[in-house]
Design an enzyme around this catalytic site. Structure first.
Site, short mmCIF file in Angstrom:
data_model
loop_
_atom_site.label_atom_id
_atom_site.label_comp_id
_atom_site.label_asym_id
_atom_site.label_seq_id
_atom_site.Cartn_x
_atom_site.Cartn_y
_atom_site.Cartn_z
N ASP A 150 0.85 -1.19 0.00
CA ASP A 150 0.00 0.00 0.00
C ASP A 150 0.88 1.24 0.00
OD1 ASP A 150 -1.94 2.03 0.57
OD2 ASP A 150 -3.22 0.48 1.43
N SER A 160 -7.35 3.89 -1.60
CA SER A 160 -7.09 2.45 -1.52
C SER A 160 -8.34 1.62 -1.80
CB SER A 160 -6.53 2.08 -0.15
OG SER A 160 -5.23 2.60 0.01
N THR A 169 -7.90 -2.00 1.82
CA THR A 169 -7.29 -3.00 0.94
C THR A 169 -7.67 -4.43 1.29
OG1 THR A 169 -5.47 -1.49 0.46
CG2 THR A 169 -5.13 -3.80 -0.08
N GLU A 189 -0.99 -7.70 2.43
CA GLU A 189 -0.81 -6.25 2.26
C GLU A 189 0.25 -5.70 3.22
OE1 GLU A 189 -3.20 -1.99 2.62
OE2 GLU A 189 -3.65 -3.65 3.97
N ASP A 209 2.22 2.72 3.44
CA ASP A 209 1.36 3.85 3.13
C ASP A 209 1.25 4.81 4.31
OD1 ASP A 209 -0.99 5.14 1.59
OD2 ASP A 209 -1.96 4.51 3.45
N HIS A 227 2.30 8.77 4.27
CA HIS A 227 1.37 9.86 4.57
C HIS A 227 2.02 10.83 5.55
CE1 HIS A 227 -2.45 9.10 2.59
NE2 HIS A 227 -2.38 7.80 2.89
N ASP A 237 -0.90 -0.40 -4.71
CA ASP A 237 -2.22 0.10 -5.10
C ASP A 237 -2.16 1.54 -5.59
OD1 ASP A 237 -1.67 1.08 -2.57
OD2 ASP A 237 -3.69 0.72 -1.78
N HIS A 238 -1.14 2.27 -5.16
CA HIS A 238 -0.91 3.66 -5.55
C HIS A 238 0.38 4.11 -4.88
CE1 HIS A 238 -2.07 4.62 -1.46
NE2 HIS A 238 -3.19 3.94 -1.65
N HIS A 284 -2.03 10.68 -1.54
CA HIS A 284 -1.61 9.81 -2.63
C HIS A 284 -1.23 10.64 -3.85
CE1 HIS A 284 -4.54 6.57 -0.84
NE2 HIS A 284 -3.57 6.91 -0.01
#
Length: 493
Positions: free
Chosen positions: A52, A101, A155, A277, A282, A286, A325-326, A449
């Site tokens: 993620d 997500s 996710t 995951e 992620d 952030h 996922d990004h 993101h």
């Protein structure tokens, strides 16, 4: 296969093996089966790893730190970046170029675009899409879902739940409890979201006979039993997720251990599908904490190594796919202040995450010394982050951030300027990581993101189709082709 094709396939296999050997750790990936099997074999055992927030910058940053720690002068490749099949993948949602997500996960799990915030349904929330995991279960395979964050987070949820809003946590974790999947491992579902008078997800799991483990002793005691379902969770100090890898102590169960336990519990003659995951990559991005992100990327790779070990025992029947996922944070391996230079040894000085510092240093300091000074905290900042010998510019940045943190200006920034500086995080903590990252030659563009493509890697049966440049919905198609050998599958429930 014709004689010429066999010669070409053998040549390709030798070239791939040589390339892996040159990259180091060649013994971790056995590519002997990457000839006939890579194009035609049905994948009986399928591992789907989703980092993620992980795109090429996060991967490259981890490899740069590993190379620095090994004093080899060049980046050291991760296990999955040595996979012989590699592609690039677009990530946009149905309603936005920059996805969240939920929409990205829905595309990966179902092959459909949807709006941000929607869990495996159409943008209106009126039609549910059947997921790869549900299809695998219907085909007689066992199914496992693993994540380093809450198992009702977007996710993991897209593989077993169908909701118009990713924030409908109670309904989502009830759908998890009522699913027919065989193994859930990682962070805990948010039972604190249970409405008064309703059964929690844990209550429902107990009624259904789940084997539940919440600590290492119970986790280690989990053994495969016929027709049993399993739920194993381990939570950190600040959330219902695993701690950041950089903060873990010996009692923590790692993502690699959850993955290995899944292999042990799911292995059977009919095969399995397991999604794993790396969710805290992620979360760290952030917050613009490069070190926390890097160590969680390495932990994600260690989980992938468990799948590679399994692949080496079953090379003709196993498929491993790794993607993101990004991208999160707009991570850049380059900073204006360092120009062409980088110094990843600066990252290696950081000992704990921003979250640990917030919880165990800054929060109690604010409570106990509301009129304190930055000088009081500098010894702990130096110890935790290795941030010493400050320039006048760095001192001024820290002082301003310290003043804002002590004033409580964090949860809801009062102006756009404050958001651009701190993103809603503790001003002091995010400023510390920014300064340390900048010393290393790392910069950030966002606290959210971004829309850049992610990388996809594959190894094993039917892996050849993952070469190229394609959309995230195509990953679903390629996986379903590999798993079901071209058999038609219903897309809607």
């Amino acid at each position: 296969m014709t004689r010429m094709k066999r010669i070409l396939a053998l040549t390709l296999s030798l070239l791939v093996s040589a390339a892996l050997f040159a990259g180091g750790n060649a013994e971790t990936v056995n590519t002997e089966a990457q000839t006939d099997q890579a194009e035609t074999a049905r994948a009986k055992y399928v591992f789907f790893f989703i980092g993620d927030g992980m795109a090429l910058p996060q991967i490259n940053a981890a490899e740069a730190l590993l190379g620095t720690k090994d004093n080899q002068g060049t980046p050291k490749k991760l296990t999955f970046s040595k996979f012989p099949v590699q592609g690039l993948t677009t990530t946009y949602a149905a309603n936005a170029f920059i996805t969240d997500s939920a929409a990205a996960g829905t595309a990966l799990a179902t092959g459909h675009k949807t709006n941000s915030g929607v869990i495996s349904m159409d943008p209106t929330g009126s039609t549910s899409y059947k997921t790869l995991a549900e299809m695998a279960k219907e085909a007689g395979m066992k199914v496992g879902i693993v994540s380093s964050v809450n198992l009702d987070h977007a996710t993991p949820a897209v593989f077993y739940a169908h909701k118009k809003s990713r924030s409908d946590y109670y309904a989502i974790n009830v759908q998890m409890a009522e699913s027919n999947f065989d193994y859930f491992g990682g962070g805990m579902v948010r039972i604190d979201k249970t409405p008064a008078g309703e059964k929690s997800a844990h209550d429902i799991m107990k009624e259904r006979g789940f084997v539940i483990a919440s600590d290492r002793e119970q986790f280690n005691a989990m053994k495969p039993e016929a027709e049993k379902q399993y739920y194993a969770y381990n939570t950190g100090f600040a959330a219902n997720a695993l701690d950041y890898t950089i903060d873990m102590d010996s009692s923590a169960i790692t993502l690699a251990e959850f993955t290995q336990k899944g292999i042990e519990l799911l292995d059977n003659d009919k095969g399995f599908f397991m999604m794993v995951e790396g969710g805290k990559i992620d979360w760290a991005c952030h917050a613009n904490d490069a070190a926390a992100s890097i160590y969680d990327t390495i932990a994600f790779d260690q989980a992938i190594q468990k799948a590679v070990d399994f692949y080496n025992r079953h090379p003709n029947e196993t498929l491993i796919v790794v993607t993101g996922d990004h991208e999160t944070g707009g991570l850049s391996l380059g900073f204006a202040g360092t120009q062409y230079d980088s110094a990843f040894d600066e990252i290696a000085k950081q000992k704990k995450s921003f979250e640990w510092f917030d919880t165990y240093v800054l929060k109690p300091y604010k409570e106990n010394k509301p009129n304190g000074s930055l000088a009081d905290l500098m010894p702990k900042i130096e110890e935790t982050f290795g941030l010493t010998d400050l320039t006048d510019y760095e001192t001024a940045q820290l002082q301003e951030a310290f003043t804002r943190s002590m004033g409580g200006e964090v949860e809801r920034p009062k102006s756009q300027d404050e958001y651009l500086l701190y993103g809603g995080y503790e001003p002091l903590s995010v400023t510390i990581t920014h300064l340390l990252n900048q010393r290393a030659g790392i910069a950030w563009a966002s606290y959210s993101h971004t829309g850049v493509p992610v990388a996809t890697f594959a190894l094993g049966a039917s892996s050849g189709q993952f070469n190229g440049y394609y959309d995230n919905t195509d990953i679903f198609t390629k996986l379903s082709n590999a798993m079901f050998a071209g058999a038609s599958v219903a897309m809607a429930r």
